[in-house]
Structure formats: C-alpha cells, structure tokens
Design a protein around this motif. Structure first.
Motif, mmCIF file in Angstrom:
data_model
loop_
_atom_site.group_PDB
_atom_site.id
_atom_site.type_symbol
_atom_site.label_atom_id
_atom_site.label_comp_id
_atom_site.label_asym_id
_atom_site.label_seq_id
_atom_site.Cartn_x
_atom_site.Cartn_y
_atom_site.Cartn_z
ATOM 1 N N ILE A 99 0.830 -1.206 0.000
ATOM 2 C CA ILE A 99 0.000 0.000 0.000
ATOM 3 C C ILE A 99 0.862 1.253 0.000
ATOM 4 O O ILE A 99 0.489 2.283 -0.576
ATOM 5 C CB ILE A 99 -0.953 -0.031 1.209
ATOM 6 N N SER A 100 2.033 1.171 0.612
ATOM 7 C CA SER A 100 2.916 2.337 0.662
ATOM 8 C C SER A 100 3.418 2.742 -0.714
ATOM 9 O O SER A 100 3.898 3.867 -0.893
ATOM 10 C CB SER A 100 4.105 2.049 1.579
ATOM 11 N N GLN A 101 3.306 1.858 -1.700
ATOM 12 C CA GLN A 101 3.779 2.153 -3.045
ATOM 13 C C GLN A 101 2.654 2.568 -3.993
ATOM 14 O O GLN A 101 2.879 2.685 -5.194
ATOM 15 C CB GLN A 101 4.492 0.924 -3.621
ATOM 16 N N GLN A 102 1.450 2.767 -3.459
ATOM 17 C CA GLN A 102 0.308 3.088 -4.308
ATOM 18 C C GLN A 102 -0.121 4.549 -4.213
ATOM 19 O O GLN A 102 -1.198 4.909 -4.689
ATOM 20 C CB GLN A 102 -0.878 2.186 -3.953
ATOM 21 N N ARG A 104 -1.061 8.324 -2.392
ATOM 22 C CA ARG A 104 -1.783 8.873 -1.245
ATOM 23 C C ARG A 104 -3.220 8.379 -1.138
ATOM 24 O O ARG A 104 -3.768 8.304 -0.045
ATOM 25 C CB ARG A 104 -1.801 10.404 -1.360
ATOM 26 N N LEU A 105 -3.835 8.058 -2.271
ATOM 27 C CA LEU A 105 -5.254 7.705 -2.249
ATOM 28 C C LEU A 105 -5.555 6.509 -1.343
ATOM 29 O O LEU A 105 -6.487 6.578 -0.525
ATOM 30 C CB LEU A 105 -5.749 7.441 -3.670
ATOM 31 N N PRO A 106 -4.832 5.383 -1.439
ATOM 32 C CA PRO A 106 -5.127 4.265 -0.527
ATOM 33 C C PRO A 106 -4.977 4.637 0.944
ATOM 34 O O PRO A 106 -5.769 4.188 1.784
ATOM 35 C CB PRO A 106 -4.109 3.197 -0.943
ATOM 36 N N GLN A 107 -3.984 5.451 1.253
ATOM 37 C CA GLN A 107 -3.799 5.855 2.640
ATOM 38 C C GLN A 107 -4.984 6.676 3.138
ATOM 39 O O GLN A 107 -5.439 6.509 4.277
ATOM 40 C CB GLN A 107 -2.505 6.654 2.767
ATOM 41 N N ILE A 108 -5.503 7.538 2.265
ATOM 42 C CA ILE A 108 -6.650 8.364 2.655
ATOM 43 C C ILE A 108 -7.898 7.509 2.820
ATOM 44 O O ILE A 108 -8.636 7.629 3.813
ATOM 45 C CB ILE A 108 -6.879 9.476 1.611
ATOM 46 N N VAL A 109 -8.146 6.616 1.853
ATOM 47 C CA VAL A 109 -9.367 5.799 1.889
ATOM 48 C C VAL A 109 -9.357 4.856 3.091
ATOM 49 O O VAL A 109 -10.364 4.731 3.811
ATOM 50 C CB VAL A 109 -9.513 5.012 0.575
ATOM 51 N N ILE A 110 -8.232 4.189 3.335
ATOM 52 C CA ILE A 110 -8.163 3.257 4.467
ATOM 53 C C ILE A 110 -8.288 4.008 5.788
ATOM 54 O O ILE A 110 -8.952 3.543 6.729
ATOM 55 C CB ILE A 110 -6.855 2.451 4.402
ATOM 56 N N ARG A 169 1.348 0.164 6.935
ATOM 57 C CA ARG A 169 2.747 -0.266 6.996
ATOM 58 C C ARG A 169 2.963 -1.576 6.243
ATOM 59 O O ARG A 169 3.875 -2.343 6.553
ATOM 60 C CB ARG A 169 3.184 -0.406 8.452
ATOM 61 N N ASP A 170 2.094 -1.839 5.281
ATOM 62 C CA ASP A 170 2.230 -2.982 4.370
ATOM 63 C C ASP A 170 2.064 -4.327 5.067
ATOM 64 O O ASP A 170 2.699 -5.318 4.700
ATOM 65 C CB ASP A 170 3.573 -2.934 3.631
ATOM 66 N N HIS A 171 1.215 -4.367 6.080
ATOM 67 C CA HIS A 171 0.842 -5.630 6.720
ATOM 68 C C HIS A 171 -0.677 -5.782 6.629
ATOM 69 O O HIS A 171 -1.366 -6.008 7.628
ATOM 70 C CB HIS A 171 1.301 -5.661 8.179
ATOM 71 N N TYR A 230 -7.390 -2.225 -1.861
ATOM 72 C CA TYR A 230 -6.067 -1.731 -2.245
ATOM 73 C C TYR A 230 -4.970 -2.763 -2.016
ATOM 74 O O TYR A 230 -3.875 -2.623 -2.564
ATOM 75 C CB TYR A 230 -5.753 -0.450 -1.469
ATOM 76 N N LEU A 231 -5.263 -3.781 -1.240
ATOM 77 C CA LEU A 231 -4.258 -4.808 -0.997
ATOM 78 C C LEU A 231 -3.948 -5.586 -2.270
ATOM 79 O O LEU A 231 -2.801 -5.998 -2.495
ATOM 80 C CB LEU A 231 -4.752 -5.755 0.103
ATOM 81 N N PHE A 232 -4.966 -5.792 -3.100
ATOM 82 C CA PHE A 232 -4.779 -6.543 -4.342
ATOM 83 C C PHE A 232 -5.013 -5.669 -5.572
ATOM 84 O O PHE A 232 -5.263 -6.182 -6.658
ATOM 85 C CB PHE A 232 -5.729 -7.742 -4.368
ATOM 86 N N ARG A 233 -4.938 -4.372 -5.396
ATOM 87 C CA ARG A 233 -5.116 -3.470 -6.530
ATOM 88 C C ARG A 233 -3.894 -3.549 -7.448
ATOM 89 O O ARG A 233 -2.769 -3.289 -7.043
ATOM 90 C CB ARG A 233 -5.294 -2.041 -6.033
#
Length: 355
Positions: A99-102, A104-110, A169-171, A230-233
């Motif tokens: 997720i850290s490589q996708q 800002r959007l995934p961080q905001i949505v999650i 944190r990608d877990h 986003y985990l499997f996006r």
C-alpha cells in the motif's frame, strides 16, 4: 449464496489454494443454521413431556432457542459469508501490492474507513458507558453490565486503529485477520455468552447487546473491505476468469436462493401484522372494528407461497418468450459482395506471330 460463491471459484485460475478453507466455513454455517433453527419450547405430546420430566423444554437444547444464541450465530453466518466473498475476490490474485507504493489515495481511503469504523462503534460505546439503568427500568446496581459492553466496544475501536496502522505499513493481511478475529470473538463468543447473563440479570438490556453486535459487524466489513480493495489493486493475475464454466448444481443453488429470499421477504413482512394482533398501535390504539382479522402463520405461508409461485411462473414465461424470439430471428442476409459471381479468369494468350 456461499455455495454459489464456492462454485464460482472453480472458474477462477489459482483459487484452488483457498479450497481448504471451505470445509471450515461450511461447518460454521451448518452449526449456526442448526442453532438458529432450534426452537425454545418443543412441540411435544403429553407422553414426550412426561419422558422429559414434565418440562416442555429440552434440558440442553433449550438454551439454543434463546435470542442470545440466535443473535450470535446470525452474526457468524454473515461473517462466514463475508469471508467467502473475500476468498472469491482474491482467487486469481498472486501477490499483494504494498500500500505504501500506491500513492496517497489508498492511505486516505483506508484511514477514512478506519475513522468510519471507529465512529460507528465508538459512539455506541459512549452511550453504553453513560447509560442510566433507570432508562430501562433497572436498578442502579445493573450499570456494570452496561459498562462491560462499553469497554468491549472501546477495545474494538483500539483494534480498528491498530488495523489501520498495520495496513498502512504494508501488513494488510495481518490487519484484516486481526480485525476479523477480534470481531468474531467479541460478537460471537463473548457477547453470545454474555447475552445469557444479561438475559437473566438485566433482560431489557439484551436488545442493546444485539445492537452492539451489529455495529461491530458493520465496522469490520467496512474496514476489511477497504483494506482488501487496495491490498490486491493491480496485483498480478494467475489467469483470466473462465466465463461459462460453472457447475450445474450452482444454477440450482441460485434458483433455490431466489425462492428462499422471496419467501423470506414475504413472511417477514407479515411479522408486524402478526405481532400487533388486534392493535393498530400496540398498547395505545386497539382495532375494535368488527372486521378486524389477523391471519394465522399457516394461512400467510400459503398466501406467500402462492404469490412466489405466480411470480416465478411469470418470470419463466418471459424467459420462454425470449427463447422463442431468439429462435425465430431471421438470419442476416448475405452482403452484395458475396452475391456477386466470381469473375472468370482471363483467356490464355494466343500463339505467337512468328509461330
């Protein structure tokens, strides 16, 4: 619905690695459905009542017929179905995408999903901690039952925060597993058993426990789904879905599901009339008209079954008409180019002049 999802996994390359979980989901569903179907007081003859010691209640199974047990297993059924959906969704995905490589959007949505989960559960936790027993016509010494549920909901909020942090944190898989496990233990195990205690000591509070179970379940579905999206996006696919490759049994299951849902909607719609009896507003306005009548459950089952049958026959008739129209459709006329005769080949050249 679970069986249809499992059958659908047969057309997804790579989903066979998740088949090992199906037997556990099926076991949970069978046990849950059996408990949900267990009546509290059994329809027994006088001889059977005498053989049970003069009681109409089974010495062991009577607890399975109470609402705390049914609330717990209904939530377990929903969680199991949600887990089946997650397995179906990630069937042909190989590896998770950090997720850290996708961006800002995934961080905001999650993060927003986590805030929504905390808001849903947290507001009810505050109401439980501040609930006055007098509002439920209970003595003041029953307040500790409310606080126990409030602290449990606060713990659920803390787990939601931890799940969001782990996902960012990608877990993500660990975050999903942790939050689903905590929700299942809280909703099914703890509150399922605690409901029996509340039913004996503070019965009016039992409906609040049902609300707490539902809110935790909804928060789990929201947060886990947001992480999974986003985990499997953009994850690498193991193969394309093989459309049309479904077992014949799955189609019967889908048809049966249609009947069950339609019957359930019809019969559940009768519950209000069946419970109110001869009251317009129970305890306030009575129906004193000479034509007031509430049909029995047996009568309504017949009427709803007839309505479902008529509806299904109508749907089948429309499909039949569609099939006739498809058969009678005229084939396309050949194009003008196809109708043209093939030009004759040129004549062979004549003998040379000097021959």
């Amino acid at each position: 619905s679970n069986y249809y999802l499992w059958s659908g996994m047969t057309r997804i390359p790579g989903s066979d690695r998740y088949y090992k979980y199906i037997k556990f989901i099926l076991g949970a569903l069978i046990i849950s459905f059996a408990i949900w179907l267990t009546p509290h007081n059994l329809p027994l003859t006088s001889q059977e009542v005498g053989e049970m010691g003069g009681s109409q209640y089974h010495p062991t199974l009577k607890f399975m017929g109470l609402m705390p047990a049914k609330n717990a297993v209904v939530n377990l059924i929903i969680l199991s179905t949600f887990f089946s959906f997650l397995l179906y969704r990630r069937g042909n995905k190989s590896e998770v995408v950090p997720i850290s490589q996708q961006g800002r959007l995934p961080q905001i949505v999650i993060s927003l999903a986590g805030l929504a989960a905390i808001a849903i559960v947290g507001q009810y936790a505050l109401s439980m901690l501040n609930l006055d027993p007098a509002e439920l016509d209970l003595p003041a010494d029953r307040a500790h039952y409310f606080r126990t549920v409030g602290y449990l909901l606060a713990f659920e909020c803390a787990m939601a925060v931890l799940a969001v942090v782990l996902a960012l944190r990608d877990h993500g898989k660990l975050a999903q597993g942790l939050y689903m496990a905590v929700t299942a233990l809280s909703v099914v195990i703890f509150l399922g058993v605690y409901g029996f205690v509340v039913m004996e000591k503070a019965s009016p509070f039992l409906r609040n426990i049902a609300v707490a179970q539902f809110l935790q379940l909804i928060s789990c579905i929201i947060l886990v789904t947001a992480i999974d999206v986003y985990l499997f996006r953009g994850a690498k696919e193991l193969g394309q879905l093989q459309w049309g490759k479904m077992t014949v049994r799955s189609q019967y299951a889908l048809l049966l599901l249609t009947f069950v849902i339609t019957m359930n909607m019809g019969l559940m719609g009768f519950i209000r009339s069946g419970l109110r009896g001869d009251w317009h507003i129970f305890g306030v306005m009575r129906d004193t008209s000479p034509w007031s009548y509430t049909p029995s459950n047996y009568t309504m089952t017949e009427m709803v079954s007839l309505a479902v049958l008529v509806f299904m026959v109508g749907v089948a008739f429309m499909f039949w008409l569609g099939g006739i129209a498809a058969k009678n459709k005229a084939p396309d006329k050949p194009t003008a180019e196809a109708d043209r005769a093939t030009p004759e080949p040129p004549a062979p050249p004549g003998p040379s002049a000097g021959g």
